[in-house]
Design a protein around this motif. Structure first.
Motif, PDB file in Angstrom:
ATOM      1  N   ARG A 125       0.813  -1.215   0.000  1.00 57.63           N
ATOM      2  CA  ARG A 125       0.000   0.000   0.000  1.00 57.63           C
ATOM      3  C   ARG A 125       0.845   1.263   0.000  1.00 57.63           C
ATOM      4  O   ARG A 125       0.448   2.278  -0.546  1.00 57.63           O
ATOM      5  N   TYR A 130       0.760   2.412  -4.264  1.00 56.66           N
ATOM      6  CA  TYR A 130       0.571   3.737  -3.680  1.00 56.66           C
ATOM      7  C   TYR A 130      -0.527   4.481  -4.421  1.00 56.66           C
ATOM      8  O   TYR A 130      -0.514   4.589  -5.640  1.00 56.66           O
ATOM      9  N   ASP A 131      -1.530   4.980  -3.671  1.00 53.93           N
ATOM     10  CA  ASP A 131      -2.572   5.759  -4.329  1.00 53.93           C
ATOM     11  C   ASP A 131      -2.737   7.137  -3.704  1.00 53.93           C
ATOM     12  O   ASP A 131      -2.741   8.133  -4.398  1.00 53.93           O
ATOM     13  N   THR A 132      -2.871   7.232  -2.387  1.00 54.22           N
ATOM     14  CA  THR A 132      -2.998   8.546  -1.748  1.00 54.22           C
ATOM     15  C   THR A 132      -2.025   8.657  -0.591  1.00 54.22           C
ATOM     16  O   THR A 132      -1.597   7.647  -0.024  1.00 54.22           O
ATOM     17  N   GLU A 133      -1.733   9.892  -0.242  1.00 51.76           N
ATOM     18  CA  GLU A 133      -0.784  10.152   0.845  1.00 51.76           C
ATOM     19  C   GLU A 133      -1.321   9.654   2.186  1.00 51.76           C
ATOM     20  O   GLU A 133      -0.583   9.095   2.990  1.00 51.76           O
ATOM     21  N   SER A 134      -2.602   9.847   2.439  1.00 54.35           N
ATOM     22  CA  SER A 134      -3.163   9.447   3.734  1.00 54.35           C
ATOM     23  C   SER A 134      -3.139   7.930   3.911  1.00 54.35           C
ATOM     24  O   SER A 134      -2.841   7.429   4.997  1.00 54.35           O
ATOM     25  N   ARG A 135      -3.440   7.188   2.844  1.00 51.58           N
ATOM     26  CA  ARG A 135      -3.373   5.717   2.944  1.00 51.58           C
ATOM     27  C   ARG A 135      -1.943   5.240   3.130  1.00 51.58           C
ATOM     28  O   ARG A 135      -1.683   4.296   3.866  1.00 51.58           O
ATOM     29  N   GLU A 137       0.466   6.902   4.572  1.00 51.16           N
ATOM     30  CA  GLU A 137       0.865   7.229   5.941  1.00 51.16           C
ATOM     31  C   GLU A 137       0.277   6.236   6.935  1.00 51.16           C
ATOM     32  O   GLU A 137       0.947   5.791   7.857  1.00 51.16           O
TER      33      GLU A 137
END
Length: 167
Positions: A125, A130-135, A137
């Motif tokens: 993930r 990797y798709d979004t910064e929050s995921r 993190e």
């Protein structure tokens, strides 16, 4: 910068060896991650969109995987915490010996962690999928917690980094 009181301390040389091998071992870490995914989730190596994305992706944010690498460096230094240099009779320097020992231990760590679904999913993930910064993190924090739990390490921060005062 923290002053080094004993520049030939084992931990300083070991840290230098770990940082010297960082780029090479990051590539190996990604390779082992792909291999672990194949072993756990696709042992027949059937080509679907997710598997193709994992195999074909060579560009991903390395800053996240670098943090996991450095955490494993700290785990190794903690588990091998004696600071006495041993006598070497084979002509190698301590730096070269530590590089060899660290590489062998690191690969064992990554292969051992790769047998756990939680590690593989969180690493994917935050790197290859990797798709979004929050995921990413969230996955990074979960991965750090899993590694600490796996090795039986508790990190307690109370005062941040303590600086040594030399008189």
């Amino acid at each position: 910068m923290i002053q080094k009181l004993f520049p030939l301390d084992k931990n300083y040389i070991l840290r230098q060896a770990q940082f010297a091998m960082e780029e090479e071992l990051l590539e190996q870490m990604v390779y082992e991650l792909k291999r672990s995914y194949t072993y756990l989730y696709n042992p027949l190596q059937l080509m679907d969109s997710t598997y193709a994305a994992i195999l074909d992706n060579f560009e991903f944010p390395t800053d996240r995987i670098r943090l996991i690498y450095r955490q494993l460096c700290g785990v190794y230094r903690y588990l091998n915490g004696d600071n006495q240099l041993e006598l070497l009779f084979d002509g190698k320097s301590h730096f070269d010996k530590f590089k060899e020992d660290w590489e062998r231990s690191f690969l064992n760590y990554v292969r051992e962690l790769g047998q756990h679904e939680a590690y593989v999913k969180t690493m994917l993930r935050m790197t290859i999928l990797y798709d979004t910064e929050s995921r990413a993190e969230w996955a990074e924090n979960n991965c750090k917690a899993f590694i600490n739990q796996h090795f039986g390490i508790r990190v307690i921060k109370r005062h941040g980094e303590l600086k040594l005062k030399a008189s």
